[in-house]
Design an enzyme around this catalytic site. Sequence first.
Site, short mmCIF file in Angstrom:
data_model
loop_
_atom_site.label_atom_id
_atom_site.label_comp_id
_atom_site.label_asym_id
_atom_site.label_seq_id
_atom_site.Cartn_x
_atom_site.Cartn_y
_atom_site.Cartn_z
CB THR A 147 0.09 9.15 7.17
OG1 THR A 147 -0.35 7.82 6.99
CG2 THR A 147 1.59 9.19 7.39
CE LYS A 173 1.24 5.35 8.74
NZ LYS A 173 1.52 5.45 7.28
CB THR A 184 2.95 -1.54 3.61
OG1 THR A 184 2.64 -2.71 2.87
CG2 THR A 184 4.10 -0.85 2.98
CD GLU A 270 -4.81 5.62 2.66
OE1 GLU A 270 -3.93 6.42 2.98
OE2 GLU A 270 -4.88 5.09 1.55
CG ASN A 392 -5.07 6.45 -1.42
OD1 ASN A 392 -3.97 6.70 -0.94
ND2 ASN A 392 -5.91 5.60 -0.87
CB THR A 397 -2.77 18.23 -4.60
OG1 THR A 397 -3.80 17.24 -4.61
CG2 THR A 397 -1.83 17.99 -5.73
#
Lengths: 397, 397
Positions: A147, A173, A184, A270, A392, A397
């Site tokens: 992702t 991932k 997670t 991230e 994040n 959007t």
Amino acid sequence: MKSINGNIASPLGFSADGLHAGFKKKKLDFGWIVSEVPASVAGVYTTNKVIAAPLIVTRNSVQKAQKMKAVLVNSGVANSCTGVQGMEDALTMQKWAAEKLNVEADLVGIASTGVIGDLLPMDTLKSGLSKLVVNGNSDDFSKAILTTDTCVKTVAVTEMFGRDEVTMAGTAKGSGMIHPNMATMLAFITCDANISSETLQLALSQNVETTFNQITVDGDTSTNDMVLVMSNGCSLNTEILPDTPEFEKFSAMLNFVMQDLAKKIAKDGEGATKLIEVAVKNAPNALDARMMAKSVVGSSLVKTAIFGEDPNWGRILAAVGYAGVEVPVDDVDIYLADVPVMLKSSPVTFDDEEMQDVMQADEIKITVDLHAGEAEGMAWGCDLSYDYVKINALYRT
Amino acid sequence: MKSINGNIASPLGFSADGLHAGFKKKKLDFGWIVSEVPASVAGVYTTNKVIAAPLIVTRNSVQKAQKMKAVLVNSGVANSCTGVQGMEDALTMQKWAAEKLNVEADLVGIASTGVIGDLLPMDTLKSGLSKLVVNGNSDDFSKAILTTDTCVKTVAVTEMFGRDEVTMAGTAKGSGMIHPNMATMLAFITCDANISSETLQLALSQNVETTFNQITVDGDTSTNDMVLVMSNGCSLNTEILPDTPEFEKFSAMLNFVMQDLAKKIAKDGEGATKLIEVAVKNAPNALDARMMAKSVVGSSLVKTAIFGEDPNWGRILAAVGYAGVEVPVDDVDIYLADVPVMLKSSPVTFDDEEMQDVMQADEIKITVDLHAGEAEGMAWGCDLSYDYVKINALYRT
């Protein structure tokens, strides 16, 4: 054990494929792993009380069939928090893949990752599935499950069991929503060893606590976490049984693969610029040591300090202190790399230039020595950067 | 109960002062609150296992003396993780203040906040103390206790007890390291009611769970958290006793003051642009409801989504799911302000423009209705912005 330059299809009898189906705008987002013969299978799943539909489907089928022929994965849409329709879609996804492979539905695992709350676009899924092939591009599978990850995460090793070479490979991932309690993420491990599903589950369960459960990116656990291990016996080795030297050897392989993937996930958190490794040493027991290590690696204040290359070790001790376990605080040493910053629970001065070198490195090792036992615990994470916020704040959007 | 435009010295018999002593470069960093007569006192302290020296000193003295004449506070240096020398310095800080006020050392509380691990500069402390006065500038006290806070946090209310007016005021510092388990911060509350230390502690303890313990900024708990309440009896009201209507009235005042300060701390979290209020309704019990509300408000993914003004409600449900309590997940409604985004555990479509208005507000209210009981829990927090990272990456240097 030998590291090899391989991928998820390196173990005998496995193939994989990946492609762009349209769950995401441009990137690869759909793939599968297929075993020639139904493989032994083991899994661990999210501890989140809200569980995504594909996880429920896969967990039930693994329990029922105790074998797995293939696992089908999409990224972009998580099919989580999607109610009754989501469950129907997950079952349809499983059924369609099984029909294509001409096997029972319970022999197919499914996984989805991406935005929560959106329904799976079933037309996209159907047309994507029609293009997936057995013996496809295995490297593309590792790309298709990502992702916000910035790189693929794969590892492969071989080991001799008597005269038979056993190969094990893994791909994962991660990126956001990575946290203890069954990190997670999605991880898939393939192996050609001859081992029963029950023994495989034993090996997986005993290694997950010290590997995937010890990484954190942001403290959030997802509704879709899953580690699946498939082992198809194609190497034709003598069956690996519990409580044998062969089992220990197999377990060590699995630990290596899982720890390697766990660290790669942590490093690619991230927005991360640095990998943080925390070792808590000489603790009263291993579980407490792991809890303290996790607490440090999960502290937003430690993470931002390390992003700022600031040796703010006080925040490290504070994080040890709120780990939720008893902490012997009277004789604590803290090291950043090899440089002591606290000895016997009192601050020590350090050379600023030497410390600058330590903090500018890509990997920051923090050691907390409690002098209060013999147990050790490790955890891995990453720094907290501007880019974490950016990624994040604008994900949906 | 009536809100008034007051400060920490508004209750009868209290005065306060604040000044720049030199713990920080420029800003006010040193102050005290003094009561004409030794006041009844109650406190709650950090749950961190690593406890800063000033907290240990204050907690011990409160237990011993059960009265407090004054509390002396510095910001800039936390005197935490400072070993034996830190404890000596804290005792000296207390002793010097007591000497200046000509009272026993145990009647003086002390608190420090700021960088962990640095020793208190005792010369700075001594010269600063020589300049503090009784009946000084009370507003400056509220400024002097701040660290990375962007504004002072004060509240004052009055209430009639029979013919006697009782005034209560509070001031707090927050910003980073704010988290459940006795919100990580300093808060000082003054009151002129006639109430014993024991009854005061009862009122404080029963209100802390639903106020300060329900706010979070970044999940870190500090080594220096403390809430101190002093009540000196100068209003000459009849003594407030437990299990009376007067106690309930007093408790409601304290709850109002504590919740007001808690929300101000949450709203001024480091780098925050929005206050987030989460209400979990119709839960099986209040503790679980509070845990779920805290989990949502503490989620980095929810916080970044709200910073990005993105109605990513899936992350809200995921955070409810990992709160560590049993979650009835079959009939969940989620609202952002008054706009439903999930009903009966399934996503619902919403008007994009209406949602845009909701997300652009300064205060975001999230309601999670579980339809599984009658209990409610609330929590407050803030969004996670680029500035949070900036402030904490560069705090020390």
